[in-house]
Write a protein that holds these residues in place. Sequence first.
Motif, PDB file in Angstrom:
ATOM      1  N   ALA A 185       0.961  -1.265  -0.083  1.00  0.00           N
ATOM      2  CA  ALA A 185      -0.137  -0.147  -0.147  1.00  0.00           C
ATOM      3  C   ALA A 185       0.841   1.264  -0.141  1.00  0.00           C
ATOM      4  CB  ALA A 185      -0.918   0.009   1.119  1.00  0.00           C
ATOM      5  N   GLN A 186       2.033   0.992   0.297  1.00  0.00           N
ATOM      6  CA  GLN A 186       3.063   2.099   0.387  1.00  0.00           C
ATOM      7  C   GLN A 186       3.867   2.433  -0.921  1.00  0.00           C
ATOM      8  OE1 GLN A 186       5.258   2.991   4.327  1.00  0.00           O
ATOM      9  NE2 GLN A 186       4.296   1.164   5.117  1.00  0.00           N
ATOM     10  N   GLY A 187       3.454   1.429  -1.773  1.00  0.00           N
ATOM     11  CA  GLY A 187       4.104   1.546  -2.990  1.00  0.00           C
ATOM     12  C   GLY A 187       5.470   0.529  -3.296  1.00  0.00           C
ATOM     13  N   TYR A 188       5.544  -0.136  -2.408  1.00  0.00           N
ATOM     14  CA  TYR A 188       6.687  -1.019  -2.390  1.00  0.00           C
ATOM     15  C   TYR A 188       6.304  -2.179  -2.888  1.00  0.00           C
ATOM     16  CZ  TYR A 188      10.983  -3.617  -0.778  1.00  0.00           C
ATOM     17  OH  TYR A 188      12.021  -4.275  -0.745  1.00  0.00           O
ATOM     18  N   GLY A 189       6.667  -2.295  -4.349  1.00  0.00           N
ATOM     19  CA  GLY A 189       6.327  -3.766  -5.301  1.00  0.00           C
ATOM     20  C   GLY A 189       6.692  -4.971  -4.883  1.00  0.00           C
ATOM     21  N   PRO A 190       8.156  -5.167  -4.526  1.00  0.00           N
ATOM     22  CA  PRO A 190       8.386  -6.348  -4.126  1.00  0.00           C
ATOM     23  C   PRO A 190       7.619  -7.171  -3.144  1.00  0.00           C
ATOM     24  CG  PRO A 190      10.197  -4.648  -4.449  1.00  0.00           C
ATOM     25  CD  PRO A 190       8.938  -4.114  -4.317  1.00  0.00           C
ATOM     26  N   ALA A 191       6.933  -6.566  -2.215  1.00  0.00           N
ATOM     27  CA  ALA A 191       5.892  -7.202  -0.963  1.00  0.00           C
ATOM     28  C   ALA A 191       4.879  -8.194  -2.037  1.00  0.00           C
ATOM     29  CB  ALA A 191       5.382  -6.021  -0.152  1.00  0.00           C
ATOM     30  N   ALA A 192       4.639  -7.706  -3.240  1.00  0.00           N
ATOM     31  CA  ALA A 192       3.450  -8.224  -3.782  1.00  0.00           C
ATOM     32  C   ALA A 192       3.911  -9.717  -4.107  1.00  0.00           C
ATOM     33  CB  ALA A 192       3.022  -7.740  -5.054  1.00  0.00           C
ATOM     34  N   GLU A 193       5.309 -10.112  -4.433  1.00  0.00           N
ATOM     35  CA  GLU A 193       5.780 -11.287  -4.815  1.00  0.00           C
ATOM     36  C   GLU A 193       5.597 -12.374  -3.615  1.00  0.00           C
ATOM     37  OE1 GLU A 193      10.264 -13.179  -5.765  1.00  0.00           O
ATOM     38  OE2 GLU A 193      10.054 -11.277  -5.238  1.00  0.00           O
ATOM     39  N   GLU A 194       5.674 -11.870  -2.781  1.00  0.00           N
ATOM     40  CA  GLU A 194       5.520 -12.938  -1.252  1.00  0.00           C
ATOM     41  C   GLU A 194       3.719 -13.142  -1.352  1.00  0.00           C
ATOM     42  OE1 GLU A 194       7.373 -14.858   0.203  1.00  0.00           O
ATOM     43  OE2 GLU A 194       9.138 -13.979  -1.092  1.00  0.00           O
ATOM     44  N   LEU A 195       3.103 -12.272  -1.502  1.00  0.00           N
ATOM     45  CA  LEU A 195       1.560 -12.416  -1.560  1.00  0.00           C
ATOM     46  C   LEU A 195       1.072 -13.450  -2.437  1.00  0.00           C
ATOM     47  CD1 LEU A 195       0.560  -8.530  -1.144  1.00  0.00           C
ATOM     48  CD2 LEU A 195       0.228 -10.655   0.431  1.00  0.00           C
ATOM     49  N   GLN A 216     -11.458 -16.988  -7.267  1.00  0.00           N
ATOM     50  CA  GLN A 216     -11.215 -15.816  -6.429  1.00  0.00           C
ATOM     51  C   GLN A 216      -9.742 -15.468  -5.848  1.00  0.00           C
ATOM     52  OE1 GLN A 216     -13.916 -18.180  -5.815  1.00  0.00           O
ATOM     53  NE2 GLN A 216     -15.296 -17.070  -7.079  1.00  0.00           N
ATOM     54  N   THR A 217      -9.396 -16.790  -5.192  1.00  0.00           N
ATOM     55  CA  THR A 217      -8.032 -16.634  -4.848  1.00  0.00           C
ATOM     56  C   THR A 217      -6.997 -16.475  -6.008  1.00  0.00           C
ATOM     57  OG1 THR A 217      -7.469 -18.939  -4.740  1.00  0.00           O
ATOM     58  CG2 THR A 217      -8.501 -17.970  -2.891  1.00  0.00           C
ATOM     59  N   ARG A 218      -7.297 -16.943  -7.083  1.00  0.00           N
ATOM     60  CA  ARG A 218      -6.059 -16.864  -8.241  1.00  0.00           C
ATOM     61  C   ARG A 218      -6.374 -15.402  -8.780  1.00  0.00           C
ATOM     62  NH1 ARG A 218      -7.742 -22.901 -10.378  1.00  0.00           N
ATOM     63  NH2 ARG A 218      -6.319 -24.180  -9.149  1.00  0.00           N
ATOM     64  N   ASP A 219      -7.447 -14.940  -8.787  1.00  0.00           N
ATOM     65  CA  ASP A 219      -7.521 -13.633  -9.275  1.00  0.00           C
ATOM     66  C   ASP A 219      -6.990 -12.600  -8.504  1.00  0.00           C
ATOM     67  OD1 ASP A 219      -9.185 -11.541 -10.953  1.00  0.00           O
ATOM     68  OD2 ASP A 219      -9.728 -10.979  -9.169  1.00  0.00           O
ATOM     69  N   ARG A 220      -7.012 -12.900  -7.215  1.00  0.00           N
ATOM     70  CA  ARG A 220      -6.581 -12.008  -6.052  1.00  0.00           C
ATOM     71  C   ARG A 220      -4.951 -12.131  -6.362  1.00  0.00           C
ATOM     72  NH1 ARG A 220      -7.014 -12.630   0.512  1.00  0.00           N
ATOM     73  NH2 ARG A 220      -6.526 -10.399   0.985  1.00  0.00           N
ATOM     74  N   VAL A 221      -4.572 -13.110  -6.595  1.00  0.00           N
ATOM     75  CA  VAL A 221      -2.974 -13.372  -6.814  1.00  0.00           C
ATOM     76  C   VAL A 221      -2.500 -12.270  -8.089  1.00  0.00           C
ATOM     77  CG1 VAL A 221      -1.073 -14.835  -7.588  1.00  0.00           C
ATOM     78  CG2 VAL A 221      -2.653 -15.599  -5.953  1.00  0.00           C
ATOM     79  N   MET A 222      -3.318 -12.710  -9.164  1.00  0.00           N
ATOM     80  CA  MET A 222      -2.971 -11.811 -10.270  1.00  0.00           C
ATOM     81  C   MET A 222      -3.054 -10.274  -9.913  1.00  0.00           C
ATOM     82  SD  MET A 222      -5.050 -11.859 -14.061  1.00  0.00           S
ATOM     83  CE  MET A 222      -6.555 -11.240 -13.298  1.00  0.00           C
TER      84      MET A 222
END
Length: 509
Positions: A185-195, A216-222
Amino acid sequence: MDKTKVPPHMQPLPPFNPHIASFECQTEASKVPPIDAQAEDWFLEARALEDLTFYIDVDYKKVVQLTRQAAERHHWKAMLNLASLYVERHDPPRGETEAVALVSEAMELGVPAAYDRMGTYYLNATGVNGDPDRAYAFFQKAAAMGSPHAMAFLGEKMDAGADNLKPGYWGNIPIAIKMFECALAQGYGPAAEELEFMYDVPRAPDGSELGRATPQTRDRVMRALHEGVKGGCENCAISLWIEFDHPMHTERMFVPFIDKARAQRYYMLGNALESNPDRRFPNLDKILPLPPAPLPPWDGTRESLLAAAMAVVPATETPAPTEASLRKGRYFLDSAYAFRPVAETTDAPQAPFASYWQPTAPKESAEVRAFLATIPPGLYSRGEAFEQPRYPSGTGRGAIAGIVWQRVLTIHNNGGMVAPRTALRLSRQVPRLSPPVECSGNKVCPITGTWQPWLAPGHPLEQEVNQAWRQRWLTAGQSFPDPKRDWMLPLDSAELKWHLLEVDKPTEK
């Protein structure tokens, strides 16, 4: 200097506890000192000189000079960058010892990233005795204060699977997810990799899978990985390239269908992030929206893809001379800037750090305070003695007692225009729209184009919102991002104004 005071990097801290039951999302930008505009420009100039996009030799002497100028005015990012330049021996004889001292100074200013950096120093024995326990204690402190990098680092340590569980195992999936989401949420993109792994299947706190992946969970990953690409995550772009182009398991892929045209664009963006991790693509949806939106036309060139996805900044105008730009010596200020007093004060006889300072005397008469207000802010270097104001000539009195010096920031002299800034080549300049167009955040987007959120100077969340990476390309009728839901900020949509920077134009094939 108080020799009895424990240096910040030696302060006692609670030991790291991976099993915490709760985590409150704090944001780094809400904790850092205000940014001086002139220092910010020096910092961005230094960052541009370090840009290795074109593989030119870096003039580190100039980089150090500009970064030091910004750091001397307590530009917190410059302070940390200067410490890195010291560690990398770009300014001998300064080295690790000086880096630790500089990061400690940033810690005293309450900078979350400084606590995170000190954790790295303890982990790698950089200028301090290596101590992993202290390192993780600093990481924990930094994450609690709002450092997105520390959140992502600790979240990765707490999000492992549940194979071969042992006593003391660090698995803490709910807290890891909260840290990743707060960082993203603070714009730190690399955090999304682990999500990707956190969202794919429901998990127990220890990492055990509680069910199977669903649409739904797969769409959330994407969607998380797509946001990660906007925030500069190279691996997120590569993951989406693989899934759209050649998924390893078609029955478990997290995108709705194979789409090699989409894959090609993600691959090119990942390649660009590999060459320059500082890139950000806030307007990614303009050229690469998620399904089911159709892909817009594209000419196939790397340059046009990056130009469409990167931030845009309005062209600047040359300001007219100001009263301060006509002064001499310490009272001179370039016409590109104006002054804005802040609450920071000192009653010391010398400047605690480099900045513009203006004398005040709170306990004096209104006439004396009015007289002091006629003395313009003066630029003082760190440790330089302040020029002691004296009563007006003819009064028969000497120096004015009880002087308090108020810090005065520089701001850009642009009449309060919406003016996000980035380092060179990290954004694309566009003409200013005339007349300007703005819209309240609780309305729907009225015009397809690139929109920038903006808060008035002095707003407590100014440093969190007025960033180029916050802007978004939106289509007419689409809702603006919600600050509370999407950014985890205590800000109502109705309080936020969005400003149109560029109107969408059809892209030719």
